[in-house]
Scaffold this motif. Structure first.
Motif, short mmCIF file in Angstrom:
data_model
loop_
_atom_site.label_atom_id
_atom_site.label_comp_id
_atom_site.label_asym_id
_atom_site.label_seq_id
_atom_site.Cartn_x
_atom_site.Cartn_y
_atom_site.Cartn_z
N PHE A 89 0.25 -49.58 -27.73
CA PHE A 89 -0.17 -48.25 -28.17
C PHE A 89 1.08 -47.42 -28.44
O PHE A 89 1.87 -47.17 -27.52
N PRO A 90 1.28 -46.99 -29.68
CA PRO A 90 2.55 -46.33 -30.02
C PRO A 90 2.77 -45.01 -29.28
O PRO A 90 3.89 -44.55 -29.17
N TRP A 91 1.68 -44.41 -28.77
CA TRP A 91 1.83 -43.10 -28.11
C TRP A 91 2.07 -43.24 -26.61
O TRP A 91 2.16 -42.24 -25.91
N TRP A 131 9.74 -46.17 -25.97
CA TRP A 131 8.55 -46.17 -26.83
C TRP A 131 8.45 -47.53 -27.52
O TRP A 131 9.49 -48.14 -27.82
N SER A 133 8.06 -48.32 -30.51
CA SER A 133 8.80 -48.41 -31.78
C SER A 133 10.28 -48.67 -31.54
O SER A 133 11.01 -48.99 -32.48
N GLN A 134 10.73 -48.51 -30.29
CA GLN A 134 12.14 -48.75 -29.99
C GLN A 134 12.39 -50.18 -29.51
O GLN A 134 13.53 -50.54 -29.24
#
Lengths: 251, 264
Positions: A89-91, A131, A133-134
């Motif tokens: 979950f990106p959030w 996160w 995305s990192q």
């Protein structure tokens, strides 16, 4: 030993136009508790569909799946799923992602400890606040495995979890996954199209034929870990698996 | 911090050069000072207005209207957007009608709204609500209906109930889109404000411009225009900060730029 997971004559067909396409036909097999099974097949043979049916994400046309004496329907926490992509979950941060399934179900301390243990187990300590995305692809997939394990499922379903990774990361993750399994002895069904992967991991290999009407081969691999694929017996088995694959082509 | 400073400098460069050239041209006598008053004249006018407290009076009247209108639009559009995003079947019934309404600019409704609601605050706030509603509603709806089905699957493998999936997957997934809608909506509200105030207002920035027209004072008109631009910019900046605080994970991802365009 009584079967832990039992698949009884699972069939799945799709209607495309006026034609019926069989993805799976009367497939039956058993999995013992703590066993690591690899299901191998070429793309399009229905291996992902089979795993999704066991997970409850798709419904079989006919047949029954029994886990621990109970017939399965829908999804459930006793079946953990790791997809081909990490699907984080990106959030949520890494630790929040891992805790997704246990959130609000245990005390804060236990939750924290579970997540910390899992991060240590999959080698992600120190990345708790990162996160998704990192993260690199390999790290994200490790996190996905940890997330599935967090709820302590009775059985772990893995749908080609390493196939989207580069060769080096894949072999590292494969080794680490094997260690993880040796530590936990979680019942696992691992779907793959990679023969070497199946030979490295599986206690048993189920070959899913491209033609769903045929019954696939089941091969036991009573070899200790870690295995060398140079082992003559394993090489012989590899030949056998590959010849089945090629036989399919000439059908 | 130096990065912020650098960005601010870069952003200010173009306006600064423009104002400088404008001021220079005015002082050289190359521009008609009546048609285009020099920047210094506009700033003088702004200071005079601020000094008398009139600027604050007009600005707060406008901000009050936009605050009410935007708030109302938000509380109407958000639940409706959620609902239609979750129930795609409902979209088939409502979308064409809402699409029809969306084509009508707020300004076209002004005479009818005045007829129905009177010339007071109600009609003005309604106009503003109307213009802010659609961007918030549409972006919320799309945010919800574009929720990644792969993530929904993950949530369902953990045995989450539909309600839990809404709260833990749909809502956070739609949040960036809702923010895009809110920023657009606020910007639309702020723009329609002037239209609403051009007709039958006794205070507000739009009224200020109207007054400038009646008194044939271009510097007053331009001061009003400048205030609209600056206040809008400031509000947008506040929302951007709010988004950064509430959705920290977005910072690590690629941002979509908010398109700003409305046929007026």
């Amino acid at each position: 030993m009584a079967a832990f997971l039992e698949l009884k004559e699972i069939s799945k067909n799709y209607t495309i136009g006026s034609e019926q396409i069989w993805a799976l036909r009367d497939l039956s097999f058993e999995v013992a508790s703590g066993e690591l099974i690899c299901i191998i097949g070429k793309s399009g043979c229905g291996k992902t569909t089979l795993l999704r049916i066991i997970a409850g994400l798709e419904k079989q046309t006919s047949g029954e799946i029994i886990l621990n004496g109970q017939a399965l329907k829908d999804t459930g926490r006793e079946r953990g799923m790791v997809f081909q992509e990490p699907r984080l979950f990106p959030w949520l941060t890494l630790e929040e992602n891992i805790a997704f399934g246990i959130k609000g179900r245990m005390s804060r301390e236990l939750n924290y400890k579970t997540v910390a243990d899992l991060m240590e187990m999959v080698g992600l300590t120190g990345f708790a606040r990162a996160w998704p995305s990192q993260l690199s692809g390999g790290m994200a997939q490790r996190a996905a495995i940890a997330r599935a394990l967090a709820v302590d499922p009775a059985i772990l379903l893995l749908d080609e979890p390493f196939s989207a990774l580069d060769a080096l990361t894949r072999s590292k993750l494969l080794t680490d996954f094997l260690h993880l399994w040796q530590r936990t002895h979680k019942t696992c069904i691992h779907v793959t199209h990679d023969v070497n992967e199946a030979l490295t991991l599986g206690q048993k290999i189920i070959i899913l034929p491209s033609n769903p009407g045929r019954i696939g081969d089941v091969i036991s691999l009573p070899f200790p870990y870690p295995r060398s694929l140079e082992n003559p017996e394993l090489r012989a088995i590899k030949e056998r698996v590959l010849s089945q694959f090629f036989a399919d082509f000439t059908d | 911090m130096t990065n912020v400073l650098k960005k601010t400098m870069m952003a200010l460069l173009l306006p600064f050069v423009l104002v400088l050239v404008w001021q220079l041209f005015s002082q050289m006598g190359w521009l008609n000072n009546y048609l285009l008053p020099p920047p210094s004249g506009i700033i003088d006018q702004l200071f005079a207005l601020a000094h008398h407290g009139t600027l604050l009076k007009h600005l707060s009247a406008s901000l009050y209207r936009v605050g009410c209108g935007f708030g109302l639009a938000f509380f109407l559009a958000l639940p409706l957007g959620f609902l239609l995003g979750l129930v795609p079947r409902a979209q088939d019934y409502l979308s064409p009608f809402l699409n029809f309404l969306q084509q009508i600019p707020a300004i076209a409704w002004i005479p009818m709204f005045i007829l129905w609601l009177g010339i007071d605050e109600t009609s003005k706030i309604s106009i503003i609500t109307y213009s802010g509603f659609f961007p918030i509603f549409l972006n919320t709806m799309h945010g919800i209906s574009n929720t990644d089905s792969k993530l929904k699957e993950v949530a369902s493998t953990f045995g989450l109930s539909p309600w839990q999936i809404i709260v833990r997957v749909y809502l956070p997934s739609a949040a960036p889109s809702v923010f895009v809608g809110m920023r657009l909506g606020l910007s639309f509200c702020w723009r329609s404000l002037v239209a609403a105030e051009l007709l039958g207002a006794s205070k507000g920035i739009g009224y200020l411009i109207q007054e400038g027209r009646e008194l044939a004072q271009p510097d007053l008109m331009l001061a009003g225009v400048l205030m609209i631009g600056l206040t809008g910019l400031f509000l947008d900046f506040l929302f951007l900060r709010l988004e950064k605080t509430l959705l920290p994970w977005r910072d690590t991802q690629e941002r979509r730029e908010v398109p700003k365009w409305q046929p007026f």
